[in-house]
Design a protein around this motif. Structure first.
Motif: not given
Lengths: 196, 196
Positions: A8-11, A24-25, A30-31, A36-39
């Motif tokens: 959430i913080t990164a998004a 970009r997902m 990365d951030k 990426k699959a965790m998203l």
DNA sequence: TGAAAAATTAACCATTTGGTTAAATCATTT
DNA sequence: AAATGATTTAACCAAATGGTTAATTTTTCA
């Protein structure tokens, strides 16, 4: 910090900086320093992640200052209080106005518009306005136009912040300073406009 | 209508509606009813096409009303004239403010910020302001803050148009009507703020 | 402790996207 | 009409993107 919080913080950061289309997902992953699959594991899709962020952030921008407003008796007092409170929020989250505006401005986003919590406008703004106007305590201005003006004056410097900073070469500190001065300036404007 | 004109017209619409990231070259080609390769034939790349549109549109939003402004003697007159002229432009191109703001708000777009033609601010706004203030014809407000407020009040309803229209269920005609009323409302505000 | 459940990863996939190319068509000039 | 240059097209390409999957690691708890 849990993985979900990290996401959430990164998004928040990526979506605010880049907008939905620009984000970009992979950049979010990365951030957040996760796979990426965790998203998708936590939020299924980009759309759902975005909506989560939007709904959360919109609550901050349309804050529940309604309760505290009751303390302030006259409409003018309420407006001045609003300006003060609102600038605390804006200084804390300077990118929020642009984030909300740009989301709502995209086609097919009627969906997000319905999510805007605007009850307090009718509840506290309009009601108090008509009450004071009936008593001749404020000038005969159009409440809707005045509300638009108040919002515009408050929010515009933050929408135009990159341009302002870029053109005037001011630092981030300079900008904050300017916005702090702005509180009393806007309160003065509001009083000048509203006082009969 | 030449192919180049068809492209520009289509690109304007798509970029304004969708933003740079949201816009698809294919969508522009479809709207222009030409082959996608033509876009690159005439403008080389998406970036260059966008820049072309941006530079052109920015000229419209920061118009050359400087000359006509000379006719208006006092600062207050100039401000009122500005509001009137500006709303003609805004009513004609309601999506322009969002287009410019959203372009400038993206990271790494310092480049576009330099393209904003803001000379007329110093030339006509500031100069006239200090002149009239020295003569005590206007109140002691901060010119920079006032300029931000004036721009904010003017432009904000257009930035928030989708939300406004969505929430209040007003038609496009209603909105235009509201904006027409707004000209004299804003002129009144400006006078109330500036008149000592 | 050990098995079931939850969390995480690397590799992969289908689609989309901006951009290219070589051939074809149209316009201009001699 | 022929040659030349400008314009247009269809097919193609490599890279990027959102999303998936199957296998692996970690956590939970009986």
């Amino acid at each position: 910090m849990t993985t979900e919080e990290k996401i959430i913080t990164a998004a928040e950061q990526i979506f605010m900086e880049q907008g939905f289309d620009g984000a970009r997902m992979q950049a979010i992953a990365d951030k957040a320093e996760i796979n990426k699959a965790m998203l998708h594991y936590y939020f299924r899709s980009k759309d759902m992640l975005f909506e989560k962020i939007f709904v959360e952030k919109v609550k901050v921008l349309f804050p529940a200052i309604g309760e505290q407003m009751k303390q302030h008796l006259s409409f003018i007092d309420k407006v001045c209080f609003f300006i003060e409170q609102y600038y605390q929020i804006l200084n804390k989250y300077p990118f929020l106005p642009f984030f909300v505006i740009s989301t709502v401005n995209k086609k097919d986003n009627q969906h997000f518009i319905q999510k805007l919590p605007i009850d307090f406008f009718k509840e506290f703004f309009l009601e108090s306005f008509f009450q004071d106007q009936a008593q001749g305590k404020i000038r005969q201005v159009n409440p809707f136009q005045f509300a638009l003006s108040l919002m515009g004056m408050s929010v515009f410097p933050f929408l135009a912040k990159p341009a302002l900073v870029g053109i005037t070469q001011m630092s981030d500190g300079d900008f904050t300073e300017l916005m702090n001065q702005r509180v009393v300036e806007l309160q003065t404007y509001a009083k000048l406009i509203l006082t009969p």
